[in-house]
Design an enzyme around this catalytic site. Structure first.
Site, PDB file in Angstrom:
ATOM      1  N   GLY A 116       0.774  -1.231   0.000  1.00 60.71           N
ATOM      2  CA  GLY A 116       0.000   0.000   0.000  1.00 60.71           C
ATOM      3  C   GLY A 116       0.806   1.282   0.000  1.00 60.71           C
ATOM      4  N   TRP A 162       2.390   2.944  -2.450  1.00 60.39           N
ATOM      5  CA  TRP A 162       2.021   3.882  -3.512  1.00 60.39           C
ATOM      6  C   TRP A 162       0.601   4.402  -3.318  1.00 60.39           C
ATOM      7  CZ3 TRP A 162       4.021   3.103  -9.151  1.00 60.39           C
ATOM      8  CH2 TRP A 162       5.415   3.135  -9.149  1.00 60.39           C
ATOM      9  N   ASP A 199       3.408  -0.845  -9.971  1.00 58.61           N
ATOM     10  CA  ASP A 199       4.675  -1.291  -9.396  1.00 58.61           C
ATOM     11  C   ASP A 199       4.717  -2.817  -9.373  1.00 58.61           C
ATOM     12  OD1 ASP A 199       7.171  -0.546  -8.371  1.00 58.61           O
ATOM     13  OD2 ASP A 199       6.524  -0.821  -6.304  1.00 58.61           O
ATOM     14  N   LYS A 220       6.635   0.122 -13.543  1.00 56.46           N
ATOM     15  CA  LYS A 220       7.944  -0.494 -13.330  1.00 56.46           C
ATOM     16  C   LYS A 220       8.224  -1.457 -14.471  1.00 56.46           C
ATOM     17  CE  LYS A 220       8.537  -3.225  -9.681  1.00 56.46           C
ATOM     18  NZ  LYS A 220       8.844  -3.390  -8.242  1.00 56.46           N
TER      19      LYS A 220
END
Length: 207
Positions: free
Chosen positions: A60, A62, A121, A161
């Site tokens: 959590g 981000w 991500d 990413k």
């Protein structure tokens, strides 16, 4: 059971990591928060009132950063295969993003609301064998880009990413075709030995 040298090295690196200590101090769930904070400082991709989709959200970090910036008027839909403790005003969908049913649940949660930003991500569980890990990582990237292409408003942005290797050049080219501007970012908080980078695509061209 005795820990391997690799796990001992990881533990030492983890607890000596200044970003881990900063996360504990600042109330973030993950050192990864600082990667997004660095990108936000440079590129200002988050603004109050935005609608954002966060892929690979657990634990959590981000989502915390995003929620604090977009505020009460914003909307955040987060998803991960792992559980994530709730964050106020965040819609969380748990499940495997590669499964059609989970993909559909995310689309359903978004509804007809145009999305301003998709962030990801995500990374697969790494085996350490690059020939196996890279295709799996790129598959997640491709699914995320597909989702972005479906839900972003014209002019929207995409941050993901990504790992250099097979499939990267083709992916970069595809992103350039879909967005006005594509840049690469390597936050200082990204570990030096990591091959990870972040692709930032801005100005979605829409249909």
């Amino acid at each position: 059971m005795a820990r391997s040298k690799t796990s001992q090295r990881w533990l030492k690196e983890h607890f000596d990591d200044p970003y881990v200590k900063m996360a504990q101090r600042d109330g973030y769930r993950s050192r990864a928060s600082y990667k997004l904070l660095e990108i936000q400082e440079k590129d200002r991709i988050l603004r109050p009132g935005m609608t954002v989709v966060d892929l690979g959200a657990a634990p959590g970090g981000w989502s915390q950063v995003t929620s604090r910036v977009i505020g009460d008027r914003g909307r955040l839909i987060a998803s991960d295969i792992l559980e994530m403790d709730s964050i106020p005003d965040v819609t969380f969908i748990q499940g495997d993003f590669t499964e059609d049913a989970v993909f559909a649940r995310i689309l359903e949660a978004i509804g007809d609301h145009p999305v301003d930003l998709v962030i990801s991500d995500m990374a697969p569980n790494m085996s350490g064998v690059r020939a196996a890990d890279q295709p799996r990582a790129m598959y997640l990237c491709e699914l995320a880009l597909d989702l972005a292409g479906r839900v972003l408003r014209p002019g929207g942005d995409f941050l993901i990413k990504i790992f250099q290797g097979e499939g990267f050049d083709q992916y970069h080219k595809q992103a350039r075709e879909m967005f006005d501007k594509v840049q690469m970012r390597k936050p200082l908080s990204s570990r030096d030995r990591s091959r990870e980078q972040y692709l930032l695509a801005r100005g979605f061209r829409g249909e």
